[in-house]
Design an enzyme around this catalytic site. Structure first.
Site, short mmCIF file in Angstrom:
data_model
loop_
_atom_site.label_atom_id
_atom_site.label_comp_id
_atom_site.label_asym_id
_atom_site.label_seq_id
_atom_site.Cartn_x
_atom_site.Cartn_y
_atom_site.Cartn_z
CE LYS A 4 -35.50 12.56 87.31
NZ LYS A 4 -35.48 12.61 85.83
CE1 TYR A 44 -30.07 11.58 85.00
CE2 TYR A 44 -29.82 13.52 86.39
CZ TYR A 44 -30.55 12.43 85.97
OH TYR A 44 -31.79 12.19 86.52
CG PHE A 52 -31.78 15.78 77.44
CD1 PHE A 52 -31.36 15.20 78.63
CD2 PHE A 52 -32.03 14.96 76.36
CE1 PHE A 52 -31.19 13.83 78.74
CE2 PHE A 52 -31.87 13.57 76.46
CZ PHE A 52 -31.45 13.02 77.67
NE ARG A 80 -36.26 2.42 83.06
CZ ARG A 80 -35.70 3.64 83.05
NH1 ARG A 80 -34.73 3.94 83.88
NH2 ARG A 80 -36.11 4.55 82.21
CB THR A 86 -38.44 9.36 79.49
OG1 THR A 86 -37.66 8.15 79.55
CG2 THR A 86 -37.59 10.55 79.87
NE ARG A 97 -39.98 9.24 84.93
CZ ARG A 97 -38.93 8.65 84.39
NH1 ARG A 97 -39.07 7.75 83.44
NH2 ARG A 97 -37.71 8.97 84.81
CG ASN A 107 -38.81 12.61 84.22
OD1 ASN A 107 -38.07 12.95 85.14
ND2 ASN A 107 -38.40 11.80 83.26
CG HIS A 110 -32.89 8.50 88.43
ND1 HIS A 110 -32.42 8.56 87.13
CD2 HIS A 110 -32.13 7.55 89.05
CE1 HIS A 110 -31.42 7.71 86.98
NE2 HIS A 110 -31.23 7.07 88.13
CD GLU A 121 -28.14 5.49 88.71
OE1 GLU A 121 -28.04 5.71 87.49
OE2 GLU A 121 -29.24 5.23 89.25
#
Ligand code: GDP
Ligand code: MG
Length: 134
Positions: A4, A44, A52, A80, A86, A97, A107, A110, A121
């Site tokens: 990100k 998203y 958010f 993950r 998150t 993270r 964060n 993704h 995706e």
């Protein structure tokens, strides 16, 4: 996966790519792009009712990101586990993270939440000739 905007600004690209390599993922696609506001909204879309959503779309289109495709046994869950929760405040020690995220929104990375969404995706960002899986 996506690195990100905060990852690029904070110069954490190398650290995170090293983590990816050290943890046995094969990188089969990787490129730097700048998402338009519309790209982020579409990406998203599943979150469009969440409070958010607007901020998240602004954030994800605020600067360049690096999109990538990682291959491994059980890749979705494995990634993950490596990125952590998150919110970096809740992420386990040693996770990406925990180490590199700025806050719950910015964060660092993704990760897809299912194999089905990972496929969507990947096709959103990559053409076949940009992927090298053999
Ligand atoms: P993920 O699957 O762990 O990335 O989390 P989600 O799918 O629930 O949320 C998508 C992204 O929206 C997160 O990675 C954050 O960048 C952002 N986000 C999630 N929850 C919040 C929140 O409560 N506030 C803000 N500002 N951003 C959030
Ligand atoms: Mg998610």
């Amino acid at each position: 996966m996506i690195l990100k905007p905060d990852t690029i600004i904070n110069k954490h690209i190398g650290h995170i790519i090293t983590k990816i390599e050290e943890n046995g993922f094969k990188i089969v696609g990787l490129k730097l792009i700048r998402m338009s506001r519309k790209d982020a909204e579409k990406f998203y879309e599943v979150h469009k009712e969440r409070p958010f959503y607007n901020d998240l779309c602004n954030y994800m289109s605020s600067g360049p990101v690096i999109v990538g495709v990682l291959e491994a046994e059980n890749a979705v869950q494995k990634w993950r586990d490596l990125i952590g929760a998150t919110d970096p405040k809740e992420a386990k020690e040693g996770t990406i993270r925990k180490l590199y995220a700025t806050n719950k929104e910015a964060n660092a990375v993704h990760g897809s939440d299912s194999v089905e969404n990972a496929k969507k995706e990947i096709s959103y960002f990559f053409s076949e000739r940009e992927l090298s899986s053999d």
